[in-house]
Design a protein around this motif. Sequence first.
Motif, short mmCIF file in Angstrom:
data_model
loop_
_atom_site.label_atom_id
_atom_site.label_comp_id
_atom_site.label_asym_id
_atom_site.label_seq_id
_atom_site.Cartn_x
_atom_site.Cartn_y
_atom_site.Cartn_z
N LYS A 7 0.83 -1.21 0.00
CA LYS A 7 0.00 0.00 0.00
C LYS A 7 0.86 1.25 0.00
N GLN A 10 2.33 1.70 -3.45
CA GLN A 10 1.34 2.20 -4.41
C GLN A 10 1.01 3.67 -4.14
N LYS A 11 0.91 4.04 -2.86
CA LYS A 11 0.61 5.43 -2.49
C LYS A 11 1.74 6.35 -2.95
N TYR A 13 3.85 5.74 -5.41
CA TYR A 13 3.79 5.74 -6.88
C TYR A 13 2.75 6.74 -7.38
N ASP A 14 1.56 6.70 -6.77
CA ASP A 14 0.48 7.62 -7.14
C ASP A 14 0.87 9.07 -6.86
#
Length: 113
Positions: A7, A10-11, A13-14
């Motif tokens: 998570k 991904q956070k 990356y975003d």
Amino acid sequence: MATQELKILQKTYDMILYANICLKQFPKYEKHVLAADIRKSMYRLLSLIITANKKYYKKTTLQEIDIELDVLRTYIRLSMDLKYLPIKKYEIWTKNLNEIGKMLGGWIKYVKK
């Protein structure tokens, strides 16, 4: 803890995807200085998260992530103070950073157990 680690990856990356949009509006003379430093800091953050996820002993790498997060926060605050970054984009960006910071805090607590 593997799902939490994914998570945070991904956070981050975003956040980088969003940040690159923000960095495009920096003045031309800052694109190769402050914007480049921010980009390097974000990519280092991403790299450290991947590294920590793969390591067996994570404590020092997690501390490095924490340091890099503070460096990035400072760069972004400086960008806003210099009026390169509109307040609304600053708020969104720092909200993302705060969420990453909270996830990192949870990860550090988990590793200390």
